[in-house]
Each structure stands twice: as C-alpha cells, then as structure tokens.
Design an enzyme around this catalytic site. Structure first.
Site, PDB file in Angstrom:
ATOM      1  N   ASN A   7     -11.907   0.759 -16.034  1.00  0.00           N
ATOM      2  CA  ASN A   7     -13.295   1.528 -16.632  1.00  0.00           C
ATOM      3  C   ASN A   7     -13.773   0.304 -17.119  1.00  0.00           C
ATOM      4  OD1 ASN A   7     -14.969   2.736 -18.277  1.00  0.00           O
ATOM      5  ND2 ASN A   7     -13.635   3.703 -19.678  1.00  0.00           N
ATOM      6  N   ARG A  91     -13.238   4.581 -13.147  1.00  0.00           N
ATOM      7  CA  ARG A  91     -14.242   5.517 -13.879  1.00  0.00           C
ATOM      8  C   ARG A  91     -15.763   5.293 -13.500  1.00  0.00           C
ATOM      9  NH1 ARG A  91     -15.929   6.225 -19.854  1.00  0.00           N
ATOM     10  NH2 ARG A  91     -16.406   8.106 -19.696  1.00  0.00           N
ATOM     11  N   HIS A 180     -17.707  13.401 -19.652  1.00  0.00           N
ATOM     12  CA  HIS A 180     -16.340  13.513 -19.986  1.00  0.00           C
ATOM     13  C   HIS A 180     -15.615  14.745 -19.202  1.00  0.00           C
ATOM     14  CE1 HIS A 180     -17.487  12.870 -24.637  1.00  0.00           C
ATOM     15  NE2 HIS A 180     -16.967  11.743 -24.082  1.00  0.00           N
ATOM     16  N   ARG A 241     -24.015   9.075 -31.971  1.00  0.00           N
ATOM     17  CA  ARG A 241     -25.382   9.862 -31.416  1.00  0.00           C
ATOM     18  C   ARG A 241     -25.544  11.168 -32.111  1.00  0.00           C
ATOM     19  NH1 ARG A 241     -21.938   9.997 -25.941  1.00  0.00           N
ATOM     20  NH2 ARG A 241     -21.222   7.935 -26.132  1.00  0.00           N
TER      21      ARG A 241
END
Ligand code: AMP
Length: 399
Positions: A7, A91, A180, A241
């Site tokens: 990742n 990813r 996600h 966020r």
C-alpha cells in the site's frame, strides 16, 4: 505460499507478507512501514516472527525504501525472493469506471491507472510509484492491482449519479465511485455464513468506522449505495474529514472567508471531522474527554452519531428489508458506545442490541443483537491486507 501486499502512499509504503489462506484474525507473517520518504530523516520498520527491526536513515525515494525493507527481510531469511511468494497485491485507490475486478499488472494497466490520476491526484501517483518500484525489484512475481473503488463499480445509476449538469459531470468524470470497497466486500461476504443465510437473499448495511469512515447498503452481494463519493471526503463524519456538507460552504469560505482552494481542501480533509470539533481524532481520547465532561468532545461525538444514524436510516429505506447491520474497522470493532448509540432506540424497526454481547472484547466476528432482534447486528473485523492477498493470489493462480 504467501502474497506480498503493498500500500504505497506519497511519503510512505505499508507492506505485509500474508498467507492468503489465513484467518481474518491471524497476524501476517511480516508487516512493515517505510516512512518519511523524501524527507531529511526516514524510517523503515519491519515486524517479523522473531521481533522488530527499525532502520533510521534518509529514504530519498520509494525504491530506496522498498530496497531497505527487502534488505532487512533478506537478513532474516524472509525476503520476497526467499519465501514462496506467488503474487504481489497492490492497493490502488481509484479504478474509475475502468476497473471493477483485480487486474494483473502489465504496462497498459499502469497506463490506465495513470490516466485516472485526475480523479485521485494524491493517491494514484503514489500507488503507481509503488507498483513500478516493486515490479522492478520483483520482476518474476505476478503483480496484481486491487482497486478501492472496484466493489462499487456497478452501483445503480440512481445512487451513482450526482444531480449536477450532466454535460459538465460527464466531461469531468464526476459520479459516486465509493471507497473502502475491499473492506465492504470482505466484511459483507462473511455475514451470510455467520447468520447461516443464503448470500443471494441477504440484505445488509456495513458500517466501516475507522479513521476514515464509510457505509454501504448491500443487497444479495451487490452494493446498491455507499456514502463516499467522487472522493473519500463524502458521507459520514470521520476522524479528520467533514463528510457530507452543504457544497455552498466552499463558496462561502472562498468569498467570505478569503480561503484558497488548497486551504479549504486541507481544512475539510485534515482539520475537520471529530478532530475539527474536539481537537482529537482518536476515539479513545474522545471517550476520555467525554468522561471528563469536555463539551467539545461531547458535541463532536453527537454530530458523529447523528450523521451515522442518518445514513443507517436512509439505507434501511433503500434496502426495504434489512437482515444485518455490521460494524467494522478501528472504531466499529472496538467502540461499544458508538455501536450502542448508532442503533439506540430502534426497536420499532426490529433492531435490538444486547448490552452484554456488545460489551464483549473484540476477538473475531460476533453477533451483538438479542436473539429476538429481527435485524441481526454484528461486529466483523476487517482485514484489507488479507483481502488483497487473497485477490492477488487468485489472479496469479489463473496465469
Ligand atoms: P482504522 O482506520 O480502522 O485503523 O481505525 C483507527 C481508529 O480506530 C483510531 O483512530 C481510533 O479512533 C479507533 N480505535 C482503535 N482502537 C480503539 C479502541 N480500543 N476503542 C475505541 N476506538 C478505537
């Protein structure tokens, strides 16, 4: 047989060596982190069965970082070329409208991921860096891209299309992509077996509540709605966020607040959410502050829960019948107060949490609703690395 999972971020690379046949709660063979790439001081941390190695040195590039990590692994006999690694899973944040399934990486795939950079200007370039370096260092192992948006690629148009001018939206590829996806797929695919139900007749809501947070409505294995949008900024209130806000706020901040677009981007992505309201984004700290009767922490928590309940309610209507509501990720798996308050007082909708089951420590998938709750409530730990390892191994096995 193992998969290496990578990742790659703009200044960091997380990696794991995972047995794709392991259980969701099993620890990976190796996990590591390369940090502060491109900064004056950098750090590579590798955790392996015998302990942990930390190397502190400048890491000018992703390539140097990964080489350093592999050097440490080699010295332990755990290098990617020493183990039976059959696939490298990467990813990739944005697969746009192009990718729904994991993809064997060849040059054209990298080019397509590059073409999607305008949709994820912070993430896709860093993902490509990781792919290019890993392909160079491990040319004989198949590399597979696993897309965060993939699971949501075929959302029904009514859920995916934004009500903004169609010509402008089309020209700029504006639609709901969702993120996600690997976690929503991994978790939702486990629920039917846990409830002894047919997956083709299971309607569920998945609440992925981590530092980033999103929810999805999944009908019979297919997502029909999700809270994140063109970007991962939309939807639930998150650690830092803002989630859904009136888009007019952005014009207001520009015109009246004198802020630039970059400042607003930083504000909404990194200085908002629970942190923006309380000063902290970790729910353990937030809970401690609430217990100290800190009013800002209390407000942040209430705003977070209120938004979560809005989404749960709207997805119950979207699904029509709900068999399961599942909590996952750092907050969802560990914070019993969030679970309790998200579903409090919904008995008339067939949702009843058992206080005793909800208070059990996080140790694997479990049902936390009462036996007579029509809607089953579950906690199912997510494991995105394992999911990527499994997908990568599956693609590589087809070769
Ligand atoms: P994730 O993004 O899934 O790794 O989740 C990280 C977040 O999970 C942290 O920022 C915390 O807010 C939350 N978290 C982790 N452990 C706990 C815990 N034991 N209790 C409450 N929240 C937790």
């Amino acid at each position: 047989m193992y998969s290496l999972v990578i990742n790659s971020g703009s200044s960091s690379i997380k990696f794991q060596i995972v047995d794709p046949n392991a259980g969701a709660a099993d620890a990976p063979l190796v996990s590591g982190l390369v940090e502060q790439i491109g900064e004056p001081s950098g750090c590579v941390t590798v955790k392996h069965p015998d302990g942990k190695e930390v190397a502190q040195k400048p890491i000018p590039t992703h390539k140097v970082g990964l080489q350093e990590a592999f050097r440490i692994l080699d010295s332990k006999g755990l290098g990617p070329t020493q183990l039976d690694i059959t696939a490298v899973g990467h990813r990739v944040v944005h697969g746009g409208m192009v990718f729904s399934e994991p993809e064997l990486i060849v040059d054209e795939v990298v080019e397509k991921i590059r073409e999607l950079i305008p949709l994820a200007p912070l993430h896709n370039p860093a993902n490509i860096d990781g792919i290019e370096v890993a392909r160079e260092l491990l040319p004989d192992i198949p590399h597979v891209a696993v897309f965060d948006t993939g699971f949501f690629r075929h959302l029904p148009p009514a859920a995916a299309v934004y009500a903004i001018n169609a010509e402008v939206a089309g020209k700029n590829q504006i639609r709901r992509y969702g993120f996600h996806g690997t976690s929503h797929e991994f978790v939702s695919s486990q629920v039917p077996a846990l409830l002894d139900r047919d997956p083709a007749h299971t309607r569920q809501i998945v609440l992925h509540l981590g530092n980033g947070a999103s929810c999805s409505a999944v009908a019979n294995g297919q997502p029909i709605d999700t809270s994140m949008g063109l970007t991962p900024l939309a939807g639930l209130v998150m650690g830092t966020r803002c989630g859904d806000i009136d888009p007019g706020i952005i014009f207001h901040l520009t015109r009246q607040g004198g802020m630039s677009i970059d400042e607003i981007d930083n504000l909404l992505n990194r200085q908002s959410g629970v942190k923006g309201l309380s000063g902290v984004n970790d729910f353990r700290q937030l809970r401690a502050m609430i217990e100290d009767e800190n009013q800002d922490a209390w407000m942040a928590y209430n705003v977070y829960i209120n938004q979560l309940r809005r989404y749960i309610g709207s997805y119950m209507i979207a699904l029509g019948r709900v068999d399961a509501i599942t909590f996952t990720a750092g907050v969802g798996e560990n914070d019993r107060f969030v679970r309790r308050d998200a579903l409090d007082n919904l008995e008339m909708y067939g949702i009843k949490i058992s206080d005793e089951r909800n208070a059990m420590p996080n140790d694997g998938p479990r049902i936390i609703s009462t036996d007579d709750s029509a809607v089953k409530v579950l906690v199912v730990p997510t494991n995105e690395e394992l999911a990527i390892a499994q997908k990568a191994a599956k693609v590589a096995a087809r070769m």
